[in-house]
Design a protein around this motif. Structure first.
Motif, PDB file in Angstrom:
ATOM      1  N   ARG A 104      83.285  47.643  90.751  1.00  0.00           N
ATOM      2  CA  ARG A 104      83.443  46.288  91.257  1.00  0.00           C
ATOM      3  C   ARG A 104      82.090  45.621  91.469  1.00  0.00           C
ATOM      4  O   ARG A 104      81.903  44.447  91.182  1.00  0.00           O
ATOM      5  N   ALA A 105      81.129  46.409  91.967  1.00  0.00           N
ATOM      6  CA  ALA A 105      79.786  45.870  92.182  1.00  0.00           C
ATOM      7  C   ALA A 105      79.158  45.444  90.850  1.00  0.00           C
ATOM      8  O   ALA A 105      78.567  44.369  90.751  1.00  0.00           O
ATOM      9  N   LEU A 155      80.875  42.263  89.654  1.00  0.00           N
ATOM     10  CA  LEU A 155      80.434  41.078  90.389  1.00  0.00           C
ATOM     11  C   LEU A 155      79.008  40.683  90.009  1.00  0.00           C
ATOM     12  O   LEU A 155      78.684  39.495  89.941  1.00  0.00           O
ATOM     13  N   VAL A 196      75.471  33.048  94.001  1.00  0.00           N
ATOM     14  CA  VAL A 196      75.970  33.909  95.086  1.00  0.00           C
ATOM     15  C   VAL A 196      76.950  33.132  95.955  1.00  0.00           C
ATOM     16  O   VAL A 196      78.029  33.629  96.304  1.00  0.00           O
ATOM     17  N   LEU A 228      80.299  32.582  94.148  1.00  0.00           N
ATOM     18  CA  LEU A 228      81.079  33.814  94.130  1.00  0.00           C
ATOM     19  C   LEU A 228      81.667  34.113  95.514  1.00  0.00           C
ATOM     20  O   LEU A 228      82.835  34.497  95.638  1.00  0.00           O
ATOM     21  N   ALA A 229      80.861  33.905  96.551  1.00  0.00           N
ATOM     22  CA  ALA A 229      81.340  34.128  97.915  1.00  0.00           C
ATOM     23  C   ALA A 229      82.467  33.149  98.247  1.00  0.00           C
ATOM     24  O   ALA A 229      83.464  33.520  98.874  1.00  0.00           O
TER      25      ALA A 229
END
Lengths: 208, 121
Positions: B20-21, B24, B66, B69-70
């Motif tokens: 997953r990391a 992302l 970032v 995505l957040a």
């Protein structure tokens, strides 16, 4: 303080209250680290050191225990956020709140995320009563953020036409998403970046 | 975009953490490249070519990626929780409006809902 047992409706004795609190605290810790799905009642028995009959005396089953954990976690977080945000009325004050959130999470390298946010993603499609309880807590938390933004607006730091609820909703999303990215990356940096960027936008709306 | 869209589903906290990391990271990279292209081409409405200051250098494409995505991640979780599309819309508006400014100046200035989050992101 006496607690009324949610199951029997009876008032708990001091000892009963202590046992119940021990079960809820152990369950909250386990759920924080490994999630609702992976936490079994056997895990809770082992971690809390109470007997099976004691546990079933207080909770009919896992769903009921999870709801008690939601109340417990929610109370803690709302109290923390009320302390941190209740009197903030400046952008630097909002930044100090951000610093405290990030610093707290940095201690664990972002490993476990937000206790309430993790519950949110797990209970949404499982248990509707739990979903509504968590949702209510987020409304309270977001209300505290909206309070800060409203005070900023009253003080002239935000233009009168700025939509406070929209901004508070967006900021809450950036905070929660930041926690989740930090959790996946095992690094608090994306959380810090996400909140910083959201706050920078809010600051850019400033009239001067 | 709705909380049930494939993008929101892809962000759910399931599967192997390292996979997953990586996923992302790649997604963030694509977003950063897209933000960068938008800033360079001037379609964000900032008219960088006409501006005496050149391209909008105050926008950091990596950091914006970032935040986007957040916003997707947190907004979709909160939308699912509340069974209401508004949290996701508000989070995406906040993330996108900061650099897609002049096209809808009112929305950018007031933080009110813009048309941005209705794009087929």
């Amino acid at each position: 303080m006496t607690t009324v047992d949610s199951r029997s409706g009876r008032r708990l004795t001091a000892r009963g209250e202590k046992t119940r609190a021990k079960i809820v605290a152990a369950a909250a810790d386990l759920i924080y680290v490994q999630g609702v799905g992976a936490t079994t009642l056997d895990d809770v028995l082992m971690a809390s050191g109470v007997s099976k009959s004691q546990l079933y005396h207080h909770f009919a089953g896992k769903d009921e225990l999870v709801r008690a954990v939601i109340d417990h976690v929610g109370e803690r977080i709302i109290e923390r956020e009320r302390d941190a945000l209740g009197h903030v009325s400046t952008i630097p004050g909002l930044r100090r709140w951000r610093d405290a959130l990030v610093q707290n999470n940095a201690l664990r390298h972002g490993a476990y995320g937000c206790a309430l946010g993790s519950l949110a993603s797990e209970v949404s499609d499982q248990d509707d009563a739990a979903r509504r309880a968590v949702s209510q807590l987020f409304i309270e938390w977001q209300g505290l953020l909206a309070g800060v933004l409203r005070r900023l607006q009253d003080g002239g730091a935000l233009p009168p036409e700025a939509s406070i609820d929209q901004l508070a909703t967006g900021l809450m999303g950036a905070v929660q998403g930041g926690y989740m990215l930090a959790q996946t990356a095992r690094d608090v940096t994306p959380m810090a970046t996400s909140i910083d960027m959201a706050l920078a936008h809010i600051e850019s709306l400033s009239t001067d | 975009m709705t909380p049930q869209s494939p993008y929101a589903l892809a962000l759910r906290q399931t599967g192997d953490v390292r996979d997953r990391a990586d996923f992302l990271d790649q997604w963030r990279e694509l977003l950063a490249e897209a933000v960068d292209r938008l800033l360079q081409s001037g379609v964000t409405g900032g008219t960088p070519c006409a501006s005496p200051h050149g391209p909008k250098t105050d926008v950091d494409a990596q950091k914006t990626a970032v935040l986007i995505l957040a916003a997707l991640h947190g907004g979709s979780t909160l939308s699912q929780l509340a069974q209401d599309p508004r949290p996701l819309n508000a989070a995406l508006d906040l993330a996108l409006v900061s650099f897609v400014a002049a096209e809808d100046n009112t929305a950018a200035r007031t933080g009110t809902s813009s048309s941005i989050s209705k794009l087929d992101l």
